[in-house]
Structures are given as C-alpha cells and as structure tokens.
Design a protein around this motif. Structure first.
Motif, mmCIF file in Angstrom:
data_model
loop_
_atom_site.group_PDB
_atom_site.id
_atom_site.type_symbol
_atom_site.label_atom_id
_atom_site.label_comp_id
_atom_site.label_asym_id
_atom_site.label_seq_id
_atom_site.Cartn_x
_atom_site.Cartn_y
_atom_site.Cartn_z
ATOM 1 N N GLY A 212 0.814 -1.212 0.000
ATOM 2 C CA GLY A 212 0.000 0.000 0.000
ATOM 3 C C GLY A 212 0.847 1.260 0.000
ATOM 4 O O GLY A 212 2.059 1.221 0.223
ATOM 5 N N ASP A 213 0.203 2.391 -0.247
ATOM 6 C CA ASP A 213 0.891 3.685 -0.236
ATOM 7 C C ASP A 213 1.512 3.990 1.128
ATOM 8 O O ASP A 213 2.492 4.717 1.216
ATOM 9 C CB ASP A 213 -0.085 4.810 -0.615
ATOM 10 N N ASP A 214 0.937 3.409 2.184
ATOM 11 C CA ASP A 214 1.452 3.625 3.536
ATOM 12 C C ASP A 214 2.464 2.554 3.953
ATOM 13 O O ASP A 214 2.784 2.407 5.120
ATOM 14 C CB ASP A 214 0.304 3.672 4.538
ATOM 15 N N SER A 215 2.983 1.777 2.982
ATOM 16 C CA SER A 215 3.966 0.703 3.192
ATOM 17 C C SER A 215 3.387 -0.535 3.861
ATOM 18 O O SER A 215 4.123 -1.361 4.393
ATOM 19 C CB SER A 215 5.172 1.201 3.979
ATOM 20 N N THR A 216 2.053 -0.680 3.836
ATOM 21 C CA THR A 216 1.428 -1.885 4.367
ATOM 22 C C THR A 216 1.571 -3.012 3.357
ATOM 23 O O THR A 216 1.171 -2.881 2.206
ATOM 24 C CB THR A 216 -0.067 -1.648 4.662
ATOM 25 N N VAL B 284 3.044 -3.296 8.435
ATOM 26 C CA VAL B 284 3.593 -2.061 7.887
ATOM 27 C C VAL B 284 5.114 -2.187 7.947
ATOM 28 O O VAL B 284 5.674 -2.393 9.019
ATOM 29 C CB VAL B 284 3.117 -0.822 8.664
ATOM 30 N N LYS C 161 8.494 -0.209 6.811
ATOM 31 C CA LYS C 161 9.127 1.001 6.290
ATOM 32 C C LYS C 161 10.633 0.878 6.480
ATOM 33 O O LYS C 161 11.112 -0.018 7.155
ATOM 34 C CB LYS C 161 8.603 2.230 7.033
ATOM 35 N N ALA D 108 11.097 0.670 2.437
ATOM 36 C CA ALA D 108 9.822 0.028 2.125
ATOM 37 C C ALA D 108 9.991 -0.941 0.960
ATOM 38 O O ALA D 108 10.893 -0.806 0.142
ATOM 39 C CB ALA D 108 8.790 1.098 1.760
#
Length: 147
Positions: free
Chosen positions: A49-53, A104, A106, A109
């Motif tokens: 995901g965009d949030d590094s999930t 998640v 990071k 990532a």
C-alpha cells in the motif's frame, strides 16, 4: 449415457475439491503414522500500500490443534531485504482456509515487483519444562509479485 458422464464429472470435481494441497507438507508435516498434519500454499501475488502496508496470503489446512495453537507465519524477501509479515492463528478442522498476513514495513519500504515468500505452518506445544516449543507442520517457499 449423458447421465453417466455428468455423474462421473461430478465425482471427479468433488474428489479434487477435497484432495490435499499439492504445494507443501512432506516430511515436516507428517505424524509418526505417516499422515499429513498440515498443508500450506502461497498465492502468487502480494500487495504494497501507499502507507507501506504489505499483505500476503494463501491457503492452509491442518488436522488437529489439541496439542497447542497453530499459526501461519510469513517472511517476505525482496533483494537483500527480509521481514516477517504478520501471523495468523489457524483453525485446524481438516478444511481449507485462507490465511492473510499484514504488516507495515518502512525503512526501506518494499516496492512493487518480484519477491519471494516463505510461509510456515507451526504448532506451539509445551516441552517438559512447560515452555512453548515450535513444531513445523508445513513450509512453503514461493515466488510472488508485489502489486
């Protein structure tokens, strides 16, 4: 004649639906009697995901968790980067179930593209001192594409 063909097709489809997974098991997943204690597979893709999930998933089957809880863990490898991606408690009832692990990650990532996953079906049992001891029921190494 057509009725027999339809019945034969139905029997073959039903047999393939309950057949064990072909991806994993083997020596790690056998009881002393030689019966499989667990099967495991990894889907050929994961998501970032965009949030590094990071999300990884697949299927598993195990027979008995009366000796202790069973978990599906996964490790994602991309280049020289490796990280554990969540863990799911398994339901060991002899039926196929989907597992989904999310974490998640990071710094740095993961990126979309080729990677590999090592999934493990593991049971925790108590040793003679009462401490939890992991036992492998099945493992699966699989290439994946992160999307």
């Amino acid at each position: 004649m057509r009725v027999r063909l339809v019945l034969a097709t139905g029997v073959l489809l039903a047999a393939s639906a309950v057949a064990p997974l072909a991806h994993a098991g083997g020596a790690d997943g056998l009881t002393r009697e030689g019966r499989s204690t667990g099967d495991l597979s990894v889907y050929g893709y994961g998501t970032v995901g965009d949030d590094s999930t990071v999300t990884l998933s697949g299927m598993y089957r195990c027979l008995d968790d009366s000796a202790g809880p069973v978990f599906v863990s996964s490790t994602l490898v991309q280049g020289d980067r490796s990280a554990g991606i969540g863990g799911t408690q398994a339901v060991c009832d002899g039926h196929l179930h989907e597992w989904v692990n999310t974490s998640v990650v990071k710094d740095p990532a993961y990126r979309p593209g080729a990677a590999s996953v090592r999934a493990t079906l593991m049971q925790l049992t108590s040793d003679e001192t009462g401490l939890p001891t992991p036992g492998l029921l099945a493992t699966e190494d699989s290439p994946v594409v992160l999307r």
